[in-house]
Design an enzyme around this catalytic site. Structure first.
Site, PDB file in Angstrom:
ATOM      1  N   ASP A  13      50.913  41.280  11.534  1.00  0.00           N
ATOM      2  CA  ASP A  13      51.389  39.906  11.342  1.00  0.00           C
ATOM      3  C   ASP A  13      50.654  39.007  12.341  1.00  0.00           C
ATOM      4  OD1 ASP A  13      52.632  40.283  13.782  1.00  0.00           O
ATOM      5  OD2 ASP A  13      54.659  39.831  13.061  1.00  0.00           O
ATOM      6  N   HIS A  14      51.092  37.743  12.392  1.00  0.00           N
ATOM      7  CA  HIS A  14      50.426  36.760  13.270  1.00  0.00           C
ATOM      8  C   HIS A  14      50.491  37.155  14.750  1.00  0.00           C
ATOM      9  CE1 HIS A  14      54.676  35.921  12.790  1.00  0.00           C
ATOM     10  NE2 HIS A  14      54.665  35.351  13.977  1.00  0.00           N
ATOM     11  N   CYS A  70      52.550  44.511  15.011  1.00  0.00           N
ATOM     12  CA  CYS A  70      53.300  43.252  15.021  1.00  0.00           C
ATOM     13  C   CYS A  70      53.626  42.959  16.486  1.00  0.00           C
ATOM     14  CB  CYS A  70      54.530  43.309  14.121  1.00  0.00           C
ATOM     15  SG  CYS A  70      55.776  44.519  14.585  1.00  0.00           S
ATOM     16  N   GLY A  71      54.555  42.044  16.749  1.00  0.00           N
ATOM     17  CA  GLY A  71      54.802  41.664  18.140  1.00  0.00           C
ATOM     18  C   GLY A  71      55.288  42.838  18.982  1.00  0.00           C
ATOM     19  N   THR A  72      56.345  43.478  18.514  1.00  0.00           N
ATOM     20  CA  THR A  72      56.908  44.629  19.240  1.00  0.00           C
ATOM     21  C   THR A  72      56.518  45.960  18.624  1.00  0.00           C
ATOM     22  OG1 THR A  72      58.863  44.551  17.837  1.00  0.00           O
ATOM     23  CG2 THR A  72      58.968  43.330  19.935  1.00  0.00           C
ATOM     24  N   GLY A  73      56.111  45.941  17.376  1.00  0.00           N
ATOM     25  CA  GLY A  73      55.884  47.180  16.624  1.00  0.00           C
ATOM     26  C   GLY A  73      57.145  47.686  15.945  1.00  0.00           C
ATOM     27  N   GLY A  75      59.478  46.090  13.864  1.00  0.00           N
ATOM     28  CA  GLY A  75      59.630  45.769  12.443  1.00  0.00           C
ATOM     29  C   GLY A  75      58.681  46.575  11.577  1.00  0.00           C
ATOM     30  N   HIS A 103      52.369  66.978  17.158  1.00  0.00           N
ATOM     31  CA  HIS A 103      53.640  67.563  16.720  1.00  0.00           C
ATOM     32  C   HIS A 103      54.206  66.933  15.456  1.00  0.00           C
ATOM     33  CE1 HIS A 103      54.982  69.637  20.742  1.00  0.00           C
ATOM     34  NE2 HIS A 103      53.749  69.962  20.365  1.00  0.00           N
ATOM     35  N   ASN A 104      53.920  65.637  15.227  1.00  0.00           N
ATOM     36  CA  ASN A 104      54.555  64.935  14.101  1.00  0.00           C
ATOM     37  C   ASN A 104      53.586  64.608  12.977  1.00  0.00           C
ATOM     38  OD1 ASN A 104      55.683  63.331  16.896  1.00  0.00           O
ATOM     39  ND2 ASN A 104      57.125  64.555  15.733  1.00  0.00           N
ATOM     40  N   ARG A 114      52.590  42.348  21.534  1.00  0.00           N
ATOM     41  CA  ARG A 114      53.180  41.590  22.644  1.00  0.00           C
ATOM     42  C   ARG A 114      53.726  42.521  23.723  1.00  0.00           C
ATOM     43  NH1 ARG A 114      56.372  37.237  18.762  1.00  0.00           N
ATOM     44  NH2 ARG A 114      54.592  35.820  18.456  1.00  0.00           N
ATOM     45  N   ARG A 137      54.752  75.813  13.887  1.00  0.00           N
ATOM     46  CA  ARG A 137      56.201  75.556  13.814  1.00  0.00           C
ATOM     47  C   ARG A 137      56.529  74.098  13.500  1.00  0.00           C
ATOM     48  NH1 ARG A 137      54.732  75.226  19.079  1.00  0.00           N
ATOM     49  NH2 ARG A 137      55.759  73.726  20.446  1.00  0.00           N
ATOM     50  N   HIS A 138      55.535  73.213  13.691  1.00  0.00           N
ATOM     51  CA  HIS A 138      55.797  71.793  13.432  1.00  0.00           C
ATOM     52  C   HIS A 138      55.702  71.455  11.944  1.00  0.00           C
ATOM     53  CE1 HIS A 138      55.800  71.240  17.687  1.00  0.00           C
ATOM     54  NE2 HIS A 138      54.611  71.815  17.775  1.00  0.00           N
ATOM     55  N   ARG A 141      59.056  71.493  10.154  1.00  0.00           N
ATOM     56  CA  ARG A 141      59.921  70.430  10.694  1.00  0.00           C
ATOM     57  C   ARG A 141      59.610  69.096  10.020  1.00  0.00           C
ATOM     58  NH1 ARG A 141      59.272  72.368  17.005  1.00  0.00           N
ATOM     59  NH2 ARG A 141      60.633  74.171  16.810  1.00  0.00           N
TER      60      ARG A 141
END
Ligand code: RB5
Length: 149
Positions: A13-14, A70-73, A75, A103-104, A114, A137-138, A141
Site C-alpha cells: 500500500d502507500h 504495508c505500514g505495520t505488515g 493488515g 520450519h514454516n 513503518r 517433521r515440519h 505440521r
C-alpha cells in the site's frame, strides 16, 4: 548473487510504497523476475486490495513466492493468510525471516514499512529468498493448515 531464481510477485500500500520500490529494484538487480501489482504512489489506498492480488496468485500457484508490504505488515498478513495454501510470515527480525522458511515454508514475506528500516528489510529479504524449507517433521505440521476448513 542468488542461486534461487524463483519469480516473485510483490505488492504494497502507500505506507510502504518506497520500500516496495527499493525491494523490487534489488530483486531485479539480482536477476529474479518480479511482477509488481502496485500500488504506484504514496496516494492512500486500501492495503487489502493489493494483499488479495498477491495472495490470490500465490494461492492459485501462479507464483511460488510473494512479498507484501504495508505500514505495520499486520493488515497484509491478516488478509494473505485467509487464502488456502498461503503461509504469510510477518517478519520484524532476521531470525524470524530465516525460520519462517526453514520450519514454516513461508511463501509470502510480509514487512512493515513503518516498523522495519531499509537495511534490515534487505537483510530479511536476502535470507528469505535463499533459505530452503527443511521438510522432515515440519512437512506434516504445515500440511495440517490445509485441513482446517
Ligand atoms: C495505512 O495507514 C495502514 O493502516 C496500513 O499500511 C497497514 O499498517 C495496515 O495494517
Amino acid at each position: 548473487m542468488y542461486k534461487n531464481k524463483t519469480p516473485v510477485i510483490i505488492g504494497s500500500d502507500h505506507a510502504a510504497y518506497h520500500l516496495k520500490e527499493k525491494i523490487k529494484a534489488y530483486i531485479i538487480e539480482s536477476g529474479i523476475d518480479v511482477e509488481d501489482v502496485g500500488t504506484d504512489s504514496e496516494d492512500s489506498v486500501d492495503y487489502t486490495d493489493f494483499g488479495i492480488k498477491v495472495a490470490s496468485a500465490v494461492s492459485k500457484g501462479k507464483f511460488e513466492r510473494g512479498i507484501l508490504l504495508c505500514g505495520t505488515g499486520l493488515g497484509m498478513s491478516m488478509v494473505a493468510n485467509r487464502f488456502p495454501h498461503v503461509r504469510a510470515a510477518l517478519c520484524n527480525d532476521l531470525f524470524s525471516a530465516i525460520m519462517s522458511r526453514r520450519h514454516n515454508n513461508s511463501n509470502i514475506l510480509v514487512i512493515g514499512g513503518r516498523v522495519t528500516g531499509e537495511s534490515l528489510a534487505m537483510a530479511m529479504l536476502e535470507a528469505w529468498l535463499e533459505t530452503p524449507f527443511e521438510g522432515g517433521r515440519h512437512q506434516h505440521r504445515i500440511e495440517k493448515f490445509d485441513r482446517i476448513y
